[in-house]
Design a protein around this motif. Structure first.
Motif, mmCIF file in Angstrom:
data_model
loop_
_atom_site.group_PDB
_atom_site.id
_atom_site.type_symbol
_atom_site.label_atom_id
_atom_site.label_comp_id
_atom_site.label_asym_id
_atom_site.label_seq_id
_atom_site.Cartn_x
_atom_site.Cartn_y
_atom_site.Cartn_z
ATOM 1 N N LYS A 54 6.790 7.920 -17.041
ATOM 2 C CA LYS A 54 5.410 7.175 -17.246
ATOM 3 C C LYS A 54 5.740 5.533 -17.076
ATOM 4 O O LYS A 54 5.017 4.886 -16.576
ATOM 5 C CB LYS A 54 4.861 7.491 -18.274
ATOM 6 N N ILE A 55 6.686 5.268 -17.922
ATOM 7 C CA ILE A 55 7.149 3.568 -18.175
ATOM 8 C C ILE A 55 7.497 3.150 -16.720
ATOM 9 O O ILE A 55 7.201 2.057 -16.334
ATOM 10 C CB ILE A 55 8.032 3.547 -19.194
ATOM 11 N N MET A 56 8.464 4.036 -16.074
ATOM 12 C CA MET A 56 8.990 3.529 -14.791
ATOM 13 C C MET A 56 7.908 3.220 -13.965
ATOM 14 O O MET A 56 7.786 2.338 -12.974
ATOM 15 C CB MET A 56 10.195 4.671 -14.696
ATOM 16 N N ILE A 57 6.953 4.416 -13.453
ATOM 17 C CA ILE A 57 6.100 4.453 -12.654
ATOM 18 C C ILE A 57 4.970 3.355 -12.839
ATOM 19 O O ILE A 57 4.551 2.702 -11.957
ATOM 20 C CB ILE A 57 5.365 6.024 -12.541
ATOM 21 N N ASP A 58 4.787 3.184 -14.016
ATOM 22 C CA ASP A 58 3.592 2.178 -14.395
ATOM 23 C C ASP A 58 4.270 0.613 -14.096
ATOM 24 O O ASP A 58 3.555 -0.156 -13.531
ATOM 25 C CB ASP A 58 3.293 2.088 -15.823
ATOM 26 N N THR A 59 5.445 0.550 -14.307
ATOM 27 C CA THR A 59 6.169 -0.698 -14.081
ATOM 28 C C THR A 59 6.074 -1.120 -12.505
ATOM 29 O O THR A 59 6.008 -1.938 -11.971
ATOM 30 C CB THR A 59 7.561 -0.853 -14.836
ATOM 31 N N ILE A 60 6.659 -0.016 -11.719
ATOM 32 C CA ILE A 60 6.808 -0.192 -10.398
ATOM 33 C C ILE A 60 5.354 -0.396 -9.918
ATOM 34 O O ILE A 60 5.164 -1.347 -8.948
ATOM 35 C CB ILE A 60 7.223 1.243 -9.699
ATOM 36 N N GLU A 61 4.411 0.384 -10.063
ATOM 37 C CA GLU A 61 3.142 0.008 -9.570
ATOM 38 C C GLU A 61 2.351 -1.272 -9.899
ATOM 39 O O GLU A 61 1.698 -1.667 -9.144
ATOM 40 C CB GLU A 61 2.144 1.282 -9.917
ATOM 41 N N GLU A 62 2.737 -1.605 -11.007
ATOM 42 C CA GLU A 62 2.166 -2.955 -11.450
ATOM 43 C C GLU A 62 3.012 -4.179 -10.626
ATOM 44 O O GLU A 62 2.283 -5.201 -10.346
ATOM 45 C CB GLU A 62 2.510 -3.301 -12.917
ATOM 46 N N ASN A 63 4.230 -3.932 -10.199
ATOM 47 C CA ASN A 63 5.057 -5.119 -9.523
ATOM 48 C C ASN A 63 5.027 -4.895 -8.248
ATOM 49 O O ASN A 63 5.514 -5.831 -7.506
ATOM 50 C CB ASN A 63 6.468 -5.267 -10.332
ATOM 51 N N SER A 64 4.849 -3.868 -7.500
ATOM 52 C CA SER A 64 4.994 -3.389 -6.398
ATOM 53 C C SER A 64 3.700 -3.833 -5.326
ATOM 54 O O SER A 64 2.762 -3.189 -5.662
ATOM 55 C CB SER A 64 5.389 -2.038 -5.803
ATOM 56 N N ILE A 65 3.871 -5.069 -4.692
ATOM 57 C CA ILE A 65 2.671 -5.351 -3.810
ATOM 58 C C ILE A 65 2.279 -4.131 -2.877
ATOM 59 O O ILE A 65 0.986 -3.869 -2.695
ATOM 60 C CB ILE A 65 3.190 -6.725 -2.878
ATOM 61 N N MET A 66 3.243 -3.689 -2.035
ATOM 62 C CA MET A 66 3.017 -2.587 -1.145
ATOM 63 C C MET A 66 2.405 -1.091 -1.810
ATOM 64 O O MET A 66 1.451 -0.769 -1.160
ATOM 65 C CB MET A 66 4.175 -2.049 -0.586
ATOM 66 N N ARG A 67 2.600 -0.955 -2.946
ATOM 67 C CA ARG A 67 1.936 0.288 -3.611
ATOM 68 C C ARG A 67 0.737 -0.396 -4.065
ATOM 69 O O ARG A 67 -0.242 0.672 -4.394
ATOM 70 C CB ARG A 67 2.884 0.696 -4.850
ATOM 71 N N LYS A 68 0.489 -1.706 -4.190
ATOM 72 C CA LYS A 68 -1.278 -1.914 -4.651
ATOM 73 C C LYS A 68 -2.056 -1.754 -3.350
ATOM 74 O O LYS A 68 -3.266 -1.596 -3.580
ATOM 75 C CB LYS A 68 -1.115 -3.223 -5.099
ATOM 76 N N ILE A 69 -1.409 -2.076 -2.279
ATOM 77 C CA ILE A 69 -2.420 -2.092 -1.087
ATOM 78 C C ILE A 69 -2.154 -1.111 -0.248
ATOM 79 O O ILE A 69 -3.251 -0.867 0.677
ATOM 80 C CB ILE A 69 -2.131 -3.671 -0.357
ATOM 81 N N CYS A 70 -1.194 -0.106 -0.288
ATOM 82 C CA CYS A 70 -1.139 0.920 0.710
ATOM 83 C C CYS A 70 -1.421 2.008 -0.030
ATOM 84 O O CYS A 70 -1.950 2.075 -1.003
ATOM 85 C CB CYS A 70 0.391 1.101 1.067
ATOM 86 N N SER A 71 -1.520 3.199 0.920
ATOM 87 C CA SER A 71 -2.078 4.740 0.486
ATOM 88 C C SER A 71 -0.808 5.306 -0.155
ATOM 89 O O SER A 71 0.200 5.046 0.277
ATOM 90 C CB SER A 71 -2.533 5.461 1.659
ATOM 91 N N VAL A 72 -1.143 5.863 -1.301
ATOM 92 C CA VAL A 72 0.048 6.546 -2.063
ATOM 93 C C VAL A 72 -0.379 8.004 -2.434
ATOM 94 O O VAL A 72 -1.526 8.132 -2.882
ATOM 95 C CB VAL A 72 0.492 6.046 -3.405
ATOM 96 N N GLN A 73 0.697 9.016 -1.823
ATOM 97 C CA GLN A 73 0.498 10.319 -2.116
ATOM 98 C C GLN A 73 1.640 10.844 -2.737
ATOM 99 O O GLN A 73 2.805 10.731 -2.291
ATOM 100 C CB GLN A 73 0.086 11.101 -0.946
ATOM 101 N N GLU A 74 1.354 11.749 -3.758
ATOM 102 C CA GLU A 74 2.553 12.448 -4.509
ATOM 103 C C GLU A 74 2.571 13.872 -3.773
ATOM 104 O O GLU A 74 1.412 14.524 -3.605
ATOM 105 C CB GLU A 74 2.385 12.388 -6.017
#
Length: 322
Positions: A54-74
């Motif tokens: 959870k810590i890792m995923i939240d940190t990546i999503e907060e700092n990754s520009i591409m994950r903020k503006i692109c579509s993400v699917q698990e």
């Protein structure tokens, strides 16, 4: 947290600090956790604890520009099939009317595979034995930083399956049936306000409402100096409130250090609907404790499976500097 999460956390910390695998192995077998990851992987190891993930995923999503503006699917499989059909013309129907046949739809399928992304942070045994250090927080932050940098680079510049990585947006620029390259005319400054306007209006209307600019700091610096030749107003519009993004011709501007810097023939400004870039995450991140290959340090061999690809090349345009 549930009792199961605490049980897994304690067993995981014992494995991280002392290398004792028994409790962690028993929990994974009992809870069938291996079923949610690719058991064909030769890397072995164990799933990260829920807290670290959870810590890792939240940190990546907060700092990754591409994950903020692109579509993400698990996903829980090794790949994702994205189906796209040609536009079908609908018809209006009244109560007694008949429905006209529509043209046969032409569907195309894009298969987005996931690839192994590896990070190997290392730490001394003395640090692991220090009870005052939150090893979960340290490990989560370090993994997030390493993964985020590698992902961001691949989503923009990745070469795809040839190098076992996601396919980046820029890999399609200038290719036949790829992303159109708009070449600037101003060789003295690489690009000017007219080049930015050409880039903006080259994008199809249906993508513009959700379109954004992505560029490096060097391009942002140059654009902030550009003015409309008619009105004298700056093209750049700074955000009025904290937390909002700056805009260029009404479209949001995002900055990434992985977009090539402004230089001769560089692909330095991407404009488009970034929702048409699909990021795929394979559920589960695994870690293997390695106390041998980097003595006197303990290395944590961590694997994350991720993929990415453009699902609609018409949704992007790229300015190539003169």
């Amino acid at each position: 947290k549930s009792a199961e999460d605490f049980e897994y956390k304690n067993a995981f910390n014992t494995y991280i600090k002392k290398g004792i695998e028994t409790d962690l192995n028993n929990i994974e077998v009992k809870r069938d956790l291996t079923s949610v990851i690719d058991t064909s992987s030769s890397y072995g190891g164990y799933l990260l604890s829920p807290n670290i993930q959870k810590i890792m995923i939240d940190t990546i999503e907060e700092n990754s520009i591409m994950r903020k503006i692109c579509s993400v699917q698990e996903i829980s499989s090794s790949s994702l099939d994205v189906i796209d059909g040609s536009n079908m013309t609908p018809s209006w129907l009244n109560e007694t009317g008949t429905v006209n046949d529509t043209d046969t739809a032409i569907f195309s399928k894009t298969t987005i595979n996931t690839f192994d992304l590896v990070a190997q942070p290392k730490v001394s045994q003395k640090m692991l034995d220090d009870s005052a250090i939150d090893i979960e927080q340290w490990l989560a932050n370090r993994l997030a930083e390493d993964f985020m940098q590698a992902e961001e680079d691949a989503f923009i510049n990745g070469t795809g399956a040839v190098d076992n990585q996601p396919t980046g947006i820029l890999s399609y620029v200038g290719e036949s049936d790829g992303i159109e390259a708009i070449t600037s005319d101003d060789s003295a400054k690489h690009f000017n306000e007219e080049d930015i306007l050409d880039l903006y209006y080259s994008l199809n209307d249906k993508y513009v409402n959700n379109a954004s600019f992505l560029m490096p700091r060097s391009a942002m610096k140059a654009i902030r100096q550009l003015k409309d030749s008619t009105s004298g107003h700056y093209l750049w519009n700074p955000a009025l409130l904290a937390g909002q993004v700056d805009t260029l011709l009404g479209a949001p501007i995002y900055q990434s250090s992985y977009v090539p810097v402004v230089d001769t023939a560089s692909k330095s400004i991407i404009f488009g609907d970034f929702r048409k870039y699909q990021i795929v995450d394979r559920v589960g991140v695994r870690i293997l404790r390695d106390p041998y290959t980097a003595k006197p340090y303990v290395r944590f061999y961590t694997t994350k499976r991720v993929g990415g690809d453009v699902i609609d090349k018409n949704a992007f345009k790229c300015l190539v500097c003169a």
